[in-house]
Design a protein around this motif. Structure first.
Motif, mmCIF file in Angstrom:
data_model
loop_
_atom_site.group_PDB
_atom_site.id
_atom_site.type_symbol
_atom_site.label_atom_id
_atom_site.label_comp_id
_atom_site.label_asym_id
_atom_site.label_seq_id
_atom_site.Cartn_x
_atom_site.Cartn_y
_atom_site.Cartn_z
ATOM 1 N N MET A 182 21.536 4.701 -20.184
ATOM 2 C CA MET A 182 21.301 6.111 -19.944
ATOM 3 C C MET A 182 22.302 6.579 -18.890
ATOM 4 O O MET A 182 22.577 5.876 -17.935
ATOM 5 C CB MET A 182 19.867 6.329 -19.486
ATOM 6 C CG MET A 182 19.533 7.776 -19.217
ATOM 7 S SD MET A 182 17.821 8.057 -18.725
ATOM 8 C CE MET A 182 17.038 8.095 -20.311
ATOM 9 N N ASN A 183 22.797 7.752 -19.061
ATOM 10 C CA ASN A 183 23.748 8.333 -18.124
ATOM 11 C C ASN A 183 23.134 8.385 -16.725
ATOM 12 O O ASN A 183 22.002 8.805 -16.544
ATOM 13 C CB ASN A 183 24.115 9.731 -18.607
ATOM 14 C CG ASN A 183 25.166 10.381 -17.764
ATOM 15 O OD1 ASN A 183 25.236 10.181 -16.556
ATOM 16 N ND2 ASN A 183 25.981 11.182 -18.387
ATOM 17 N N LYS A 184 23.902 7.963 -15.717
ATOM 18 C CA LYS A 184 23.360 7.917 -14.362
ATOM 19 C C LYS A 184 22.955 9.296 -13.851
ATOM 20 O O LYS A 184 21.989 9.427 -13.117
ATOM 21 C CB LYS A 184 24.339 7.252 -13.417
ATOM 22 C CG LYS A 184 25.607 8.024 -13.176
ATOM 23 C CD LYS A 184 26.509 7.300 -12.210
ATOM 24 C CE LYS A 184 27.763 8.093 -11.970
ATOM 25 N NZ LYS A 184 28.642 7.433 -11.024
ATOM 26 N N TRP A 185 23.679 10.322 -14.243
ATOM 27 C CA TRP A 185 23.330 11.668 -13.775
ATOM 28 C C TRP A 185 22.044 12.151 -14.424
ATOM 29 O O TRP A 185 21.244 12.830 -13.778
ATOM 30 C CB TRP A 185 24.475 12.638 -14.033
ATOM 31 C CG TRP A 185 25.675 12.271 -13.220
ATOM 32 C CD1 TRP A 185 26.859 11.770 -13.675
ATOM 33 C CD2 TRP A 185 25.788 12.308 -11.801
ATOM 34 N NE1 TRP A 185 27.704 11.507 -12.629
ATOM 35 C CE2 TRP A 185 27.077 11.830 -11.460
ATOM 36 C CE3 TRP A 185 24.935 12.696 -10.776
ATOM 37 C CZ2 TRP A 185 27.508 11.739 -10.146
ATOM 38 C CZ3 TRP A 185 25.383 12.600 -9.460
ATOM 39 C CH2 TRP A 185 26.653 12.133 -9.167
ATOM 40 N N LEU A 186 21.826 11.787 -15.662
ATOM 41 C CA LEU A 186 20.584 12.167 -16.334
ATOM 42 C C LEU A 186 19.393 11.528 -15.635
ATOM 43 O O LEU A 186 18.355 12.163 -15.443
ATOM 44 C CB LEU A 186 20.636 11.773 -17.810
ATOM 45 C CG LEU A 186 19.424 12.162 -18.642
ATOM 46 C CD1 LEU A 186 19.204 13.675 -18.600
ATOM 47 C CD2 LEU A 186 19.598 11.689 -20.073
ATOM 48 N N LEU A 187 19.540 10.276 -15.237
ATOM 49 C CA LEU A 187 18.479 9.582 -14.519
ATOM 50 C C LEU A 187 18.158 10.284 -13.201
ATOM 51 O O LEU A 187 16.990 10.474 -12.859
ATOM 52 C CB LEU A 187 18.893 8.132 -14.269
ATOM 53 C CG LEU A 187 17.861 7.175 -13.724
ATOM 54 C CD1 LEU A 187 16.647 7.103 -14.635
ATOM 55 C CD2 LEU A 187 18.479 5.804 -13.554
ATOM 56 N N PHE A 247 16.666 -5.431 -19.842
ATOM 57 C CA PHE A 247 16.033 -4.908 -18.626
ATOM 58 C C PHE A 247 15.961 -3.389 -18.675
ATOM 59 O O PHE A 247 14.950 -2.805 -18.282
ATOM 60 C CB PHE A 247 16.790 -5.349 -17.362
ATOM 61 C CG PHE A 247 16.140 -4.840 -16.105
ATOM 62 C CD1 PHE A 247 15.071 -5.514 -15.551
ATOM 63 C CD2 PHE A 247 16.584 -3.679 -15.492
ATOM 64 C CE1 PHE A 247 14.454 -5.044 -14.402
ATOM 65 C CE2 PHE A 247 15.972 -3.198 -14.344
ATOM 66 C CZ PHE A 247 14.908 -3.885 -13.801
ATOM 67 N N GLN A 248 17.020 -2.749 -19.141
ATOM 68 C CA GLN A 248 17.036 -1.289 -19.221
ATOM 69 C C GLN A 248 15.894 -0.779 -20.090
ATOM 70 O O GLN A 248 15.196 0.166 -19.725
ATOM 71 C CB GLN A 248 18.371 -0.791 -19.778
ATOM 72 C CG GLN A 248 19.541 -1.000 -18.859
ATOM 73 C CD GLN A 248 19.384 -0.234 -17.560
ATOM 74 O OE1 GLN A 248 18.996 0.911 -17.531
ATOM 75 N NE2 GLN A 248 19.671 -0.906 -16.458
ATOM 76 N N LEU A 249 15.708 -1.402 -21.241
ATOM 77 C CA LEU A 249 14.640 -0.994 -22.151
ATOM 78 C C LEU A 249 13.277 -1.172 -21.491
ATOM 79 O O LEU A 249 12.441 -0.258 -21.515
ATOM 80 C CB LEU A 249 14.722 -1.789 -23.454
ATOM 81 C CG LEU A 249 13.675 -1.450 -24.502
ATOM 82 C CD1 LEU A 249 13.792 0.009 -24.932
ATOM 83 C CD2 LEU A 249 13.822 -2.372 -25.699
ATOM 84 N N ALA A 250 13.049 -2.321 -20.889
ATOM 85 C CA ALA A 250 11.781 -2.578 -20.210
ATOM 86 C C ALA A 250 11.588 -1.616 -19.032
ATOM 87 O O ALA A 250 10.474 -1.139 -18.790
ATOM 88 C CB ALA A 250 11.725 -4.027 -19.731
#
Length: 114
Positions: free
Chosen positions: A1-6, A92-95
């Motif tokens: 996921m884009n860091k800015w979106l997060l 890890f990202q998905l979890a």
């Protein structure tokens, strides 16, 4: 996921919480819990990053995910972006995002249904 979106999602979430508090939809205790957990989330991810840099024994991923699911995802998300930590491993990202979703669902039930 884009860091800015997060970061945008985290900031928007905090804005919604503040607005809900201002119109008395959410208890100050819930706000305090979320802010404390955000701090804990940041610190835990920060420590894990430093341990990784020193090739020390790391904090287990299931503990990192537990902290995120318990409400620390806001601080953890900031640490992930700022420290560039835990951003490449797909599993890890998905979890992690499942843990964030679980936390949001639980918060919805706690705040708006009770």
């Amino acid at each position: 996921m884009n860091k800015w979106l997060l970061l945008i999602i985290s900031t928007a979430f905090l804005g919604v919480l503040l607005a809900a508090h201002l119109i008395n939809l959410i208890s100050p205790m819930v706000i305090a819990y979320i802010l404390v957990m955000a701090l804990i989330g940041y610190v835990v991810f920060y420590i894990d990053k430093r341990l990784a840099e020193q090739s020390e024994q790391r904090i287990p991923e299931h503990f990192l995910l537990l902290v995120a699911a318990a409400g620390g995802w806001i601080g953890a998300s900031l640490a992930k972006v700022q420290l560039r930590h835990k951003t490449s491993k797909w599993s890890f990202q998905l979890a992690y995002y499942c843990a964030v979703l679980l936390n949001l669902i639980l918060l919805y039930f706690v705040v708006w249904l009770f």
